[in-house]
Design a protein around this motif. Structure first.
Motif, PDB file in Angstrom:
ATOM      1  N   TYR A 190      32.025   5.651 -30.156  1.00  0.00           N
ATOM      2  CA  TYR A 190      31.320   6.928 -30.147  1.00  0.00           C
ATOM      3  C   TYR A 190      30.346   7.037 -28.978  1.00  0.00           C
ATOM      4  N   ARG A 191      29.729   5.928 -28.592  1.00  0.00           N
ATOM      5  CA  ARG A 191      28.748   5.992 -27.508  1.00  0.00           C
ATOM      6  C   ARG A 191      29.403   6.318 -26.166  1.00  0.00           C
ATOM      7  N   PHE A 192      30.717   6.179 -26.069  1.00  0.00           N
ATOM      8  CA  PHE A 192      31.414   6.481 -24.820  1.00  0.00           C
ATOM      9  C   PHE A 192      31.963   7.905 -24.776  1.00  0.00           C
ATOM     10  N   THR A 193      31.752   8.675 -25.855  1.00  0.00           N
ATOM     11  CA  THR A 193      32.336  10.021 -25.919  1.00  0.00           C
ATOM     12  C   THR A 193      31.449  11.024 -25.193  1.00  0.00           C
ATOM     13  N   THR A 194      32.063  12.138 -24.826  1.00  0.00           N
ATOM     14  CA  THR A 194      31.357  13.282 -24.262  1.00  0.00           C
ATOM     15  C   THR A 194      31.171  14.317 -25.344  1.00  0.00           C
ATOM     16  N   HIS A 195      29.960  14.875 -25.445  1.00  0.00           N
ATOM     17  CA  HIS A 195      29.654  15.842 -26.493  1.00  0.00           C
ATOM     18  C   HIS A 195      29.647  17.242 -25.908  1.00  0.00           C
ATOM     19  N   TYR A 196      30.184  18.183 -26.682  1.00  0.00           N
ATOM     20  CA  TYR A 196      30.228  19.575 -26.260  1.00  0.00           C
ATOM     21  C   TYR A 196      29.540  20.423 -27.331  1.00  0.00           C
ATOM     22  N   GLU A 197      28.263  20.556 -27.204  1.00  0.00           N
ATOM     23  CA  GLU A 197      27.497  21.332 -28.182  1.00  0.00           C
ATOM     24  C   GLU A 197      27.616  22.811 -27.850  1.00  0.00           C
ATOM     25  N   GLN A 198      27.742  23.639 -28.918  1.00  0.00           N
ATOM     26  CA  GLN A 198      27.810  25.085 -28.717  1.00  0.00           C
ATOM     27  C   GLN A 198      26.395  25.642 -28.526  1.00  0.00           C
TER      28      GLN A 198
ATOM     29  N   GLY B  66      26.833  23.321 -35.670  1.00  0.00           N
ATOM     30  CA  GLY B  66      28.240  23.209 -36.039  1.00  0.00           C
ATOM     31  C   GLY B  66      28.459  22.552 -37.378  1.00  0.00           C
ATOM     32  N   ARG B  67      27.640  21.555 -37.712  1.00  0.00           N
ATOM     33  CA  ARG B  67      27.805  20.871 -39.001  1.00  0.00           C
ATOM     34  C   ARG B  67      27.486  21.805 -40.154  1.00  0.00           C
TER      35      ARG B  67
ATOM     36  N   ILE C 109      34.998  17.034 -34.856  1.00  0.00           N
ATOM     37  CA  ILE C 109      35.992  17.445 -33.868  1.00  0.00           C
ATOM     38  C   ILE C 109      35.438  18.565 -32.988  1.00  0.00           C
ATOM     39  N   ASN C 110      34.707  19.478 -33.578  1.00  0.00           N
ATOM     40  CA  ASN C 110      34.075  20.552 -32.799  1.00  0.00           C
ATOM     41  C   ASN C 110      33.118  19.977 -31.765  1.00  0.00           C
ATOM     42  N   GLU C 111      32.381  18.948 -32.147  1.00  0.00           N
ATOM     43  CA  GLU C 111      31.418  18.328 -31.250  1.00  0.00           C
ATOM     44  C   GLU C 111      32.095  17.609 -30.086  1.00  0.00           C
ATOM     45  N   LEU C 112      33.308  17.105 -30.316  1.00  0.00           N
ATOM     46  CA  LEU C 112      33.988  16.275 -29.320  1.00  0.00           C
ATOM     47  C   LEU C 112      34.994  17.044 -28.471  1.00  0.00           C
TER      48      LEU C 112
END
Length: 397
Positions: free
Chosen positions: A389-397, A129-130, A323-326
């Motif tokens: 950031y360590r508490f976030t959920t990641h949504y990788e494509q 994504g980056r 933003i895409n990652e999150l």
């Protein structure tokens, strides 16, 4: 028409380039045309440009929300189709007061199309994504720089020719979309529920809105380069206009060099590199405004522009990538729309705020104030990232 199974990265970049290239024939000379040909005051021109920027912001938000709920293929066809009709309208009616009304419509749907293209970028599954958003940022800037480089000589033959070329480019873009953008976006029941119920973890929301607001703040400062600085260079320092134009040539070439280097060395694939780009980029961006009060010739402004461009080219593309990652699949379009709206908000209110600061305290204080709000944005983003950031959920494509 046969539906494809995946979005082509090559055709997405092509569409982004043509969209920016076609748009580059509409707005760069708007102020000059309104002032010199339609004989409007600078105050009226300011209101017209504000309405155009607000239209871009609204169009981006609407398009992003619709991307998650309806057929993106229909969405982007509507956006480009309206831009085609708008160019025909420009060719027929380009006098006051119809011209600014059409300009507001083009603002609305240029924001619409930009958000749709960025949202399609979230559907590229075979690239990081980056990398995707770095390339989208590079190719869109390249299209705009290429257009602005040739728009001046063409304008000398009449403004109608700018609209004719833009009409041809948008027609070509419509053909590309019809052939290469019709693919199915796999949405699960969970995606639909997220899209409808707006469910997202607290820290994902906090971080997303922090970087979106931060991007808007950066553009409030950046908009001083786009408007007030040209007046400062020409009226206060008596520098020729071509020197101000040359700064943007430097900007465009340097963005291309930076983006191609980072992508060629695969620097954007690392998450650590992403944080370096965001924090370092914002820092460079603010540093340039601390240089501006102390320069009075082209060399000094060129150095400040180089510093600004390093910040812009590294930090700006990483914000939609983060933003895409999150965001999960059912909310990607919505928040990409807000990310596309943030620069429009900065362009809408930045010149007004900068003008008020100049009238009250002068140009130098405005430069220091611009550096100050960039610093506040950097501190805000850094605190939120390091804390949450360590508490976030990641949504990788």
């Amino acid at each position: 028409m046969q539906e494809k199974t995946a979005m082509s990265f090559k055709w997405l970049l092509t569409a982004s380039f043509i969209n920016s290239f076609a748009l580059g024939f509409i707005w760069p000379l708007t102020s000059i045309y309104l002032h010199d040909q339609l004989h409007q005051t600078l105050v009226v021109i300011g209101w017209v440009m504000l309405a155009n920027a607000l239209g871009q912001m609204i169009g981006s938000v609407i398009s992003g929300r619709l991307f998650d709920r309806f057929a993106p293929f229909v969405l982007i066809q509507i956006g480009v189709g309206v831009m085609i009709v708008a160019q025909v309208a420009f060719i027929i009616w380009h006098s006051w007061p119809v011209y600014p009304l059409i300009l507001v419509v083009t603002g609305l749907f240029s924001g619409w199309n930009t958000a749709a293209i960025n949202s399609y970028g979230t559907q590229i599954n075979n690239r990081d994504g980056r990398y995707v958003f770095n390339m989208l940022y590079f190719i869109a800037n390249f299209g705009m720089v290429f257009a602005t480089a040739i728009v001046g000589p063409i304008y000398a033959f009449g403004i109608i020719w700018l609209f004719v070329i833009s009409l041809v480019m948008y027609s070509f873009l419509f053909w590309i979309i019809r052939r290469h953008f019709n693919f199915s976006i796999a949405r699960t029941k969970a995606d639909v529920k997220i899209s409808l119920d707006q469910q997202l973890s607290v820290w994902n929301k906090r971080l997303i809105w922090t970087v979106i607001i931060g991007l808007g703040i950066l553009w409030i400062s950046y908009s001083q380069w786009l408007g007030n600085l040209s007046v400062y260079m020409s009226d206060v320092l008596s520098l020729p206009l071509w020197q101000y134009s040359m700064l943007w040539t430097i900007n465009g070439l340097l963005i291309a060099a930076i983006q191609l280097t980072m992508n060629g060395l695969n620097l954007v694939a690392s998450r650590r590199a992403m944080w370096i780009q965001i924090f370092g980029g914002i820092g460079f961006f603010g540093l340039a405004f601390l240089v501006l009060p102390f320069v009075n010739n082209f060399t000094g402004f060129a150095i400040a522009m180089i510093i600004t461009t390093f910040g812009e080219a590294t930090a700006f593309p990483m914000i939609p990538a983060l933003i895409n990652e999150l965001t999960p699949n059912g909310l990607k379009g919505r928040f990409q729309g807000w990310a596309a709206a943030a620069p429009s908000a900065g362009r809408a209110f930045g010149p007004l705020l900068g003008g008020l600061m100049i009238e009250h305290s002068g140009y130098h204080q405005m430069f220091f104030a611009a550096a100050g709000i960039v610093l506040l944005a950097l501190i805000g983003v850094a605190i939120m990232v390091m804390w949450g950031y360590r508490f976030t959920t990641h949504y990788e494509q």
